[in-house]
Design an enzyme around this catalytic site. Sequence first.
Site, PDB file in Angstrom:
ATOM      1  N   ASN A  29       0.421   3.962  -9.892  1.00 54.87           N
ATOM      2  CA  ASN A  29       1.122   5.216  -9.615  1.00 54.87           C
ATOM      3  C   ASN A  29       2.264   5.382 -10.614  1.00 54.87           C
ATOM      4  O   ASN A  29       2.446   4.555 -11.503  1.00 54.87           O
ATOM      5  CB  ASN A  29       1.626   5.247  -8.169  1.00 54.87           C
ATOM      6  CG  ASN A  29       2.575   4.109  -7.891  1.00 54.87           C
ATOM      7  OD1 ASN A  29       3.651   4.018  -8.483  1.00 54.87           O
ATOM      8  ND2 ASN A  29       2.173   3.192  -7.015  1.00 54.87           N
ATOM      9  N   ASP A  88      -1.480   1.786  -1.355  1.00 58.63           N
ATOM     10  CA  ASP A  88      -1.972   1.686   0.023  1.00 58.63           C
ATOM     11  C   ASP A  88      -3.423   1.218   0.048  1.00 58.63           C
ATOM     12  O   ASP A  88      -3.908   0.725   1.056  1.00 58.63           O
ATOM     13  CB  ASP A  88      -1.865   3.054   0.712  1.00 58.63           C
ATOM     14  CG  ASP A  88      -0.410   3.415   0.976  1.00 58.63           C
ATOM     15  OD1 ASP A  88       0.356   2.520   1.377  1.00 58.63           O
ATOM     16  OD2 ASP A  88      -0.031   4.581   0.760  1.00 58.63           O
ATOM     17  N   LYS A 134     -16.477  -5.307 -17.533  1.00 58.32           N
ATOM     18  CA  LYS A 134     -16.140  -3.877 -17.640  1.00 58.32           C
ATOM     19  C   LYS A 134     -17.311  -3.034 -17.094  1.00 58.32           C
ATOM     20  O   LYS A 134     -18.460  -3.279 -17.458  1.00 58.32           O
ATOM     21  CB  LYS A 134     -15.894  -3.547 -19.116  1.00 58.32           C
ATOM     22  CG  LYS A 134     -15.507  -2.124 -19.355  1.00 58.32           C
ATOM     23  CD  LYS A 134     -15.294  -1.872 -20.828  1.00 58.32           C
ATOM     24  CE  LYS A 134     -15.133  -0.399 -21.080  1.00 58.32           C
ATOM     25  NZ  LYS A 134     -15.186  -0.064 -22.493  1.00 58.32           N
ATOM     26  N   LYS A 184       8.102   6.666   9.782  1.00 62.14           N
ATOM     27  CA  LYS A 184       8.022   5.352   9.121  1.00 62.14           C
ATOM     28  C   LYS A 184       9.090   4.409   9.660  1.00 62.14           C
ATOM     29  O   LYS A 184       8.843   3.225   9.838  1.00 62.14           O
ATOM     30  CB  LYS A 184       8.188   5.506   7.598  1.00 62.14           C
ATOM     31  CG  LYS A 184       6.898   5.928   6.940  1.00 62.14           C
ATOM     32  CD  LYS A 184       7.022   6.217   5.465  1.00 62.14           C
ATOM     33  CE  LYS A 184       5.700   6.830   5.006  1.00 62.14           C
ATOM     34  NZ  LYS A 184       5.743   7.498   3.753  1.00 62.14           N
ATOM     35  N   LYS A 211       7.557   1.183  11.357  1.00 55.85           N
ATOM     36  CA  LYS A 211       7.690  -0.057  10.584  1.00 55.85           C
ATOM     37  C   LYS A 211       8.900  -0.889  11.045  1.00 55.85           C
ATOM     38  O   LYS A 211       9.226  -1.894  10.443  1.00 55.85           O
ATOM     39  CB  LYS A 211       7.788   0.276   9.098  1.00 55.85           C
ATOM     40  CG  LYS A 211       6.565   1.055   8.577  1.00 55.85           C
ATOM     41  CD  LYS A 211       6.451   1.054   7.073  1.00 55.85           C
ATOM     42  CE  LYS A 211       5.280   1.926   6.625  1.00 55.85           C
ATOM     43  NZ  LYS A 211       4.893   1.681   5.229  1.00 55.85           N
TER      44      LYS A 211
HETATM   45  O1  PMT Z   1      10.380   3.795  -9.604  1.00 55.24           O
HETATM   46  P1  PMT Z   1      10.928   5.183  -9.882  1.00 55.24           P
HETATM   47  O2  PMT Z   1      10.193   5.882 -10.995  1.00 55.24           O
HETATM   48  O3  PMT Z   1      12.421   5.161 -10.074  1.00 55.24           O
HETATM   49  O4  PMT Z   1      10.637   6.081  -8.585  1.00 55.24           O
HETATM   50  C1  PMT Z   1      11.302   5.828  -7.390  1.00 55.24           C
HETATM   51  C2  PMT Z   1      10.368   5.943  -6.159  1.00 55.24           C
HETATM   52  C3  PMT Z   1       9.889   7.372  -6.013  1.00 55.24           C
HETATM   53  C4  PMT Z   1       9.148   5.015  -6.326  1.00 55.24           C
HETATM   54  C5  PMT Z   1      11.223   5.473  -4.933  1.00 55.24           C
HETATM   55  O5  PMT Z   1      12.340   6.326  -4.813  1.00 55.24           O
HETATM   56  C6  PMT Z   1      10.405   5.519  -3.656  1.00 55.24           C
HETATM   57  O6  PMT Z   1      10.296   6.504  -2.960  1.00 55.24           O
HETATM   58  N1  PMT Z   1       9.790   4.351  -3.304  1.00 55.24           N
HETATM   59  C7  PMT Z   1       8.862   4.198  -2.191  1.00 55.24           C
HETATM   60  C8  PMT Z   1       7.526   4.731  -2.607  1.00 55.24           C
HETATM   61  C9  PMT Z   1       6.492   4.586  -1.522  1.00 55.24           C
HETATM   62  O7  PMT Z   1       5.565   3.842  -1.674  1.00 55.24           O
HETATM   63  O8  PMT Z   1       6.738   5.239  -0.454  1.00 55.24           O
HETATM   64  P2  PMT Z   1       5.749   5.276   0.851  1.00 55.24           P
HETATM   65  O9  PMT Z   1       6.262   6.417   1.646  1.00 55.24           O
HETATM   66  O10 PMT Z   1       4.325   5.335   0.419  1.00 55.24           O
HETATM   67  O11 PMT Z   1       5.991   3.891   1.551  1.00 55.24           O
HETATM   68  C10 PMT Z   1       6.994   3.717   2.548  1.00 55.24           C
HETATM   69  C11 PMT Z   1       7.623   2.356   2.468  1.00 55.24           C
HETATM   70  O12 PMT Z   1       6.653   1.351   2.756  1.00 55.24           O
HETATM   71  C12 PMT Z   1       8.209   2.018   1.110  1.00 55.24           C
HETATM   72  O13 PMT Z   1       9.408   1.327   1.310  1.00 55.24           O
HETATM   73  C13 PMT Z   1       7.152   1.107   0.486  1.00 55.24           C
HETATM   74  O14 PMT Z   1       7.747   0.159  -0.405  1.00 55.24           O
HETATM   75  C14 PMT Z   1       6.578   0.412   1.713  1.00 55.24           C
HETATM   76  N2  PMT Z   1       5.155   0.015   1.564  1.00 55.24           N
HETATM   77  C15 PMT Z   1       4.186   0.939   1.382  1.00 55.24           C
HETATM   78  C16 PMT Z   1       2.860   0.544   1.302  1.00 55.24           C
HETATM   79  C17 PMT Z   1       2.554  -0.842   1.393  1.00 55.24           C
HETATM   80  N3  PMT Z   1       1.306  -1.277   1.299  1.00 55.24           N
HETATM   81  N4  PMT Z   1       3.536  -1.732   1.578  1.00 55.24           N
HETATM   82  C18 PMT Z   1       4.830  -1.337   1.663  1.00 55.24           C
HETATM   83  O15 PMT Z   1       5.730  -2.164   1.829  1.00 55.24           O
END
Ligand code: PMT
Length: 402
Positions: free
Chosen positions: A211, A280, A290, A338, A342
Amino acid sequence: MRKKTVVLGVTGGIAAYKAAALTSQLTQKGIDTWVILTESAARFVTPLTFQTLSKHHVFVDTFEERDPAVVSHIDLADKADLFVIAPATANIIGKMAQGIADDMLSTTVLATVAPVLICPAMNVHMYAHPAVQRNMNILKEWGYHFAEPGEGPLACGYTGKGRLAESESILTHIEYLLKKGNRKTDLKGKRVLVTAGPTREKVDPVRFFSNRSSGKMGFAIAEAARDRGAEVLLVTGPTSLPKPSGVITYPVESAEEMYHAVMEKIEEVDIVIKAAAVADYRPKEVHDQKIKKSEGQLIIELERTKDILFEIGKRKKHQFVVGFAAETKDVEYYAKDKMSRKNVDMIVANNVKLVGAGFEEDTNVVTIYVKNGQEISLPKMSKREVADAIFDQIMGLLEQRE
Ligand code: PMT
């Protein structure tokens, strides 16, 4: 409350005329404003304009010592609760990054221990020049604050990024920094675990799913924690950012690797902040060779990765746990969902569709949701400032816990 003092440095760009309006707005807000002009700035707007608006003598020449009882540049440097440079040319930014003190403004700003807000304004190509970008990055690393320039038609005839930030946004920034005060070392004795960047989920030896996360937000959090005295562990997916000094960095690639790196450390830390954009889903099968192209569609079956934050939420004891939420709609609803699902103490939500927010940007626009129902919406600010704002909230809450 004691009247706050802003020292406003004005440098020689056409936006210097906007600094006159800023001086007027600051004094109207009851902020004691002292102005330093560079000689070039004084060619655009006269010292008399600023003197009339600030009701104070305006400084241009380092050696014009009007009060024998003080040394002017030290007196001004010490007086400042906040030092603002607006507009800031490429020249002053370059001088500050090199520690050059060859006129009243550069000498005074070098002597201050107050927070400094730099508001760049220049031609689009100057702003994008690697020298200017490098100098700004140096200053950001040292904890200087920036009001990002806007985009649009510039006085030089070009259109692009380089306009002085809107005065409303500079004023909000000034008020925020005045409230916040100076640098703190309130995280001394705390161990902070931060995750940053994207994860890569392999398809075959040459391809992966990932991503847009650059790691900037997580790195800014790690640096803020370090500067406030914490011992910092940074688990990061692949990024092109330099490893922050004074931080223990654990590079990982996939969500699975990030999971193991985080879980190995979780018991030892006091605060966990999960800014990483973790995949995710990952391909169910990783091909050894490949994948060759062939006629028709290629279907790759995906399976869920482990939700690291969810696992932390299940296991947490003493740790203060902060998650991020990257959303494109219904931000509040999803962020709160969330937070409860969580089991985390705080969620920092960013609407990644907003200009200047989310992925790859140097700035972010966030709302902090706290388990106790508090909501703090912050204006657009640098990721470093967002990081500090997050720690301000965490430390406030931890104090209440004790
Ligand atoms: O890195 P940059 O370019 O500076 O951009 C910053 C950012 C947009 C990445 C950052 O500000 C941000 O929003 N990070 C979280 C991104 C994310 O995955 O959000 P989510 O809404 O999908 O996940 C929610 C939370 O669960 C997050 O804290 C994530 O780290 C966590 N998560 C998600 C999926 C997973 N399998 N395990 C996790 O721990």
